[in-house]
Design a protein around this motif. Structure first.
Motif, mmCIF file in Angstrom:
data_model
loop_
_atom_site.group_PDB
_atom_site.id
_atom_site.type_symbol
_atom_site.label_atom_id
_atom_site.label_comp_id
_atom_site.label_asym_id
_atom_site.label_seq_id
_atom_site.Cartn_x
_atom_site.Cartn_y
_atom_site.Cartn_z
ATOM 1 N N VAL A 136 0.860 -1.185 0.000
ATOM 2 C CA VAL A 136 0.000 0.000 0.000
ATOM 3 C C VAL A 136 0.892 1.230 0.000
ATOM 4 C CG1 VAL A 136 -1.908 -1.138 1.195
ATOM 5 C CG2 VAL A 136 -0.127 0.020 2.530
ATOM 6 N N ARG A 137 0.315 2.379 -0.357
ATOM 7 C CA ARG A 137 1.071 3.628 -0.267
ATOM 8 C C ARG A 137 1.347 3.927 1.202
ATOM 9 N NH1 ARG A 137 -4.162 4.774 -0.676
ATOM 10 N NH2 ARG A 137 -5.055 6.488 0.558
ATOM 11 N N GLU A 138 2.400 4.661 1.470
ATOM 12 C CA GLU A 138 2.817 4.897 2.850
ATOM 13 C C GLU A 138 1.716 5.570 3.671
ATOM 14 O OE1 GLU A 138 4.758 4.483 6.150
ATOM 15 O OE2 GLU A 138 5.503 3.665 4.262
ATOM 16 N N GLY A 139 0.919 6.415 3.047
ATOM 17 C CA GLY A 139 -0.116 7.136 3.780
ATOM 18 C C GLY A 139 -1.426 6.384 3.926
ATOM 19 N N SER A 140 -1.473 5.129 3.498
ATOM 20 C CA SER A 140 -2.713 4.351 3.568
ATOM 21 C C SER A 140 -3.113 4.085 5.022
ATOM 22 C CB SER A 140 -2.534 3.022 2.838
ATOM 23 O OG SER A 140 -3.626 2.158 3.091
ATOM 24 N N PRO A 141 -4.422 4.095 5.301
ATOM 25 C CA PRO A 141 -4.867 3.738 6.654
ATOM 26 C C PRO A 141 -4.693 2.249 6.949
ATOM 27 C CG PRO A 141 -6.759 4.063 5.200
ATOM 28 C CD PRO A 141 -5.539 4.500 4.440
ATOM 29 N N ALA A 200 -1.472 2.898 -7.235
ATOM 30 C CA ALA A 200 -1.491 2.663 -5.787
ATOM 31 C C ALA A 200 -0.842 3.844 -5.066
ATOM 32 C CB ALA A 200 -0.769 1.374 -5.448
ATOM 33 N N LEU A 201 0.250 4.343 -5.616
ATOM 34 C CA LEU A 201 0.927 5.505 -5.033
ATOM 35 C C LEU A 201 0.022 6.728 -5.064
ATOM 36 C CD1 LEU A 201 4.471 5.099 -6.617
ATOM 37 C CD2 LEU A 201 3.932 4.930 -4.181
ATOM 38 N N GLY A 202 -0.761 6.840 -6.135
ATOM 39 C CA GLY A 202 -1.655 7.985 -6.276
ATOM 40 C C GLY A 202 -2.953 7.860 -5.504
ATOM 41 N N GLY A 203 -3.170 6.730 -4.839
ATOM 42 C CA GLY A 203 -4.381 6.551 -4.059
ATOM 43 C C GLY A 203 -5.598 6.168 -4.880
ATOM 44 N N VAL A 205 -6.109 3.161 -6.143
ATOM 45 C CA VAL A 205 -6.476 1.804 -5.700
ATOM 46 C C VAL A 205 -5.938 1.630 -4.283
ATOM 47 C CG1 VAL A 205 -6.582 0.737 -7.992
ATOM 48 C CG2 VAL A 205 -4.387 0.858 -6.781
ATOM 49 N N ASP A 206 -6.573 0.741 -3.531
ATOM 50 C CA ASP A 206 -6.200 0.591 -2.122
ATOM 51 C C ASP A 206 -4.931 -0.220 -1.913
ATOM 52 O OD1 ASP A 206 -8.563 1.932 -1.085
ATOM 53 O OD2 ASP A 206 -9.675 0.172 -1.760
ATOM 54 N N VAL A 207 -4.810 -1.319 -2.643
ATOM 55 C CA VAL A 207 -3.711 -2.266 -2.449
ATOM 56 C C VAL A 207 -3.187 -2.677 -3.819
ATOM 57 C CG1 VAL A 207 -3.058 -4.517 -1.468
ATOM 58 C CG2 VAL A 207 -4.814 -3.121 -0.337
ATOM 59 N N VAL A 208 -1.903 -2.998 -3.895
ATOM 60 C CA VAL A 208 -1.332 -3.526 -5.128
ATOM 61 C C VAL A 208 -0.671 -4.869 -4.826
ATOM 62 C CG1 VAL A 208 0.878 -2.289 -4.855
ATOM 63 C CG2 VAL A 208 0.158 -3.050 -7.131
ATOM 64 N N ALA A 209 -0.883 -5.837 -5.712
ATOM 65 C CA ALA A 209 -0.241 -7.155 -5.601
ATOM 66 C C ALA A 209 0.725 -7.298 -6.766
ATOM 67 C CB ALA A 209 -1.282 -8.262 -5.634
ATOM 68 N N LEU A 224 6.159 3.177 -0.379
ATOM 69 C CA LEU A 224 5.253 2.034 -0.293
ATOM 70 C C LEU A 224 5.540 1.253 0.977
ATOM 71 C CD1 LEU A 224 5.097 0.405 -3.870
ATOM 72 C CD2 LEU A 224 3.258 1.621 -2.696
ATOM 73 N N ARG A 225 4.524 0.594 1.482
ATOM 74 C CA ARG A 225 4.681 -0.275 2.644
ATOM 75 C C ARG A 225 4.152 -1.658 2.272
ATOM 76 N NH1 ARG A 225 2.342 2.655 5.884
ATOM 77 N NH2 ARG A 225 0.217 1.812 5.897
ATOM 78 N N VAL A 226 4.950 -2.674 2.509
ATOM 79 C CA VAL A 226 4.536 -4.042 2.205
ATOM 80 C C VAL A 226 3.808 -4.614 3.405
ATOM 81 C CG1 VAL A 226 5.317 -6.365 1.624
ATOM 82 C CG2 VAL A 226 6.427 -4.386 0.576
ATOM 83 N N LEU A 227 2.600 -5.131 3.164
ATOM 84 C CA LEU A 227 1.785 -5.697 4.241
ATOM 85 C C LEU A 227 2.189 -7.130 4.564
ATOM 86 C CD1 LEU A 227 -1.744 -4.490 3.055
ATOM 87 C CD2 LEU A 227 -0.186 -3.344 4.657
#
Length: 329
Positions: A136-141, A200-203, A205-209, A224-227
């Motif tokens: 997800v992007r770093e700012g994602s909830p 994904a970076l632009g917000g 989409v919520d998640v990228v695989a 980006l942050r990997v879940l």
């Protein structure tokens, strides 16, 4: 024929016999292998992960085999163009394919099936494995995989997941996770991982695989942050990121793998020489560094191990494709 003539003929045969019996027997093609350059087909464009790994492993194999090893890129049609080129080649060990998951997936993805996995190929050796990741992007909830699952369950069909395209390994991994976790996700396919990551970076989409290689620079850059990683073990390049299995889904695994195949009918002596060359190449620090740069790990082992991997992925992804009615782009 008189007695003198018979004796003369017997003497001639006796003198000739040692030369006949001692004449060198020409080596078979398999015994003489390789006697010319070996070609590695790649079903992806130059500069990508598979291409880079093919060139790195090929360079080491050339030194081991004593013949040049050249890489030929034949991208398109979900790698079916390169696969067709392989199956149209003679089974002499001079044309190989560095395949990825698409080799096991395509007979179910494309109809009619473009080839028969059991009938048309000689597996040689697996090369490496790269995990698929959710990011997800770093700012994602969404901060973790459990939070991703919670959000998806709170809004069935409302969480969007971008992938490099229908039938790509990250898409199939997403579908597999959706089924495993009992979720309803909204799939957003793209023409490759780069655009999926951009959105994904632009917000948008919520998640990228995607595979780990494609997100590493952005993870290191704090964008980006990997879940979670979908390999069986934590990734050496993302050691702080838990696996999906660790996060509550034991046994879950989805990775991009690479391996060498040849046309069906490859002679056993040639198969043995090629398998040995791949194993030795995987011992090279250069090859290991190349795999690590792609976010992966080497996957040495006997040919039977690679055969099992092909059959396992063909079965599980084939079932998934049929049940989810997945179609190619």
């Amino acid at each position: 024929m008189n007695t003198r003539s018979i004796r003369r003929r017997l003497l001639t045969l006796a003198l000739a016999a040692p030369f006949v019996l001692g004449a060198p027997v020409p080596a078979t093609a398999a015994e003489a292998y390789p006697s010319k350059p070996v070609k590695i087909l790649v079903g992806y464009s130059a500069g990508g992960a598979v291409d880079a790994i093919a060139r790195s492993v090929g360079q080491r194999m050339a030194a081991i085999l004593g013949q040049p090893v050249v890489v030929e890129n034949k991208p398109g049609a979900g790698t079916n163009i390169a696969i067709k080129s392989l199956t149209s080649s003679p089974p002499d060990g001079y044309t190989l394919l560095l395949a990825a998951n698409a080799l096991a997936v395509n007979p179910s993805m494309y109809q009619p099936a473009p080839y028969d996995l059991d009938r048309d190929f000689t597996p040689i050796a697996s090369v490496g494995r790269v995990p698929v990741v959710f990011a997800v992007r770093e700012g994602s909830p969404i901060k973790s995989l459990p939070e991703f699952v919670a959000a998806a369950k709170a809004r069935p069909g409302g969480v969007t997941v971008a992938t490099p395209g229908n039938g790509a390994t990250p898409h199939l991994a997403m579908e597999l996770f959706q089924h495993t976790a009992g979720l309803k996700l909204s799939h957003v396919p793209y023409k490759g991982g780069a655009q999926a990551i951009t959105d994904a970076l632009g917000g948008h989409v919520d998640v990228v695989a995607v595979n780990a290689l494609e997100v590493l620079p952005l993870v290191k850059g704090g964008k980006l942050r990997v879940l979670a990683v979908m390999s069986t073990e934590r990734s050496a390049v993302l050691p702080g990121v838990p696996t999906v299995a660790e996060s509550g889904y034991p046994g879950f695994e989805a990775s991009v793998w690479y391996g060498f195949v040849a046309p069906a009918g490859l002679p056993a002596p040639v198969l043995g020489k090629l398998h040995e060359a791949v194993q030795k190449a995987l011992e090279s620090q250069e090859v290991r560094d190349q795999l690590a740069a792609a976010g992966g790990v080497p996957l040495p082992g006997p040919t039977a191990q690679f055969e099992k991997l092909l059959k396992t992925d063909a079965a599980r992804y084939g079932q998934l494709i049929r049940e989810a009615n997945i179609k190619p782009d």
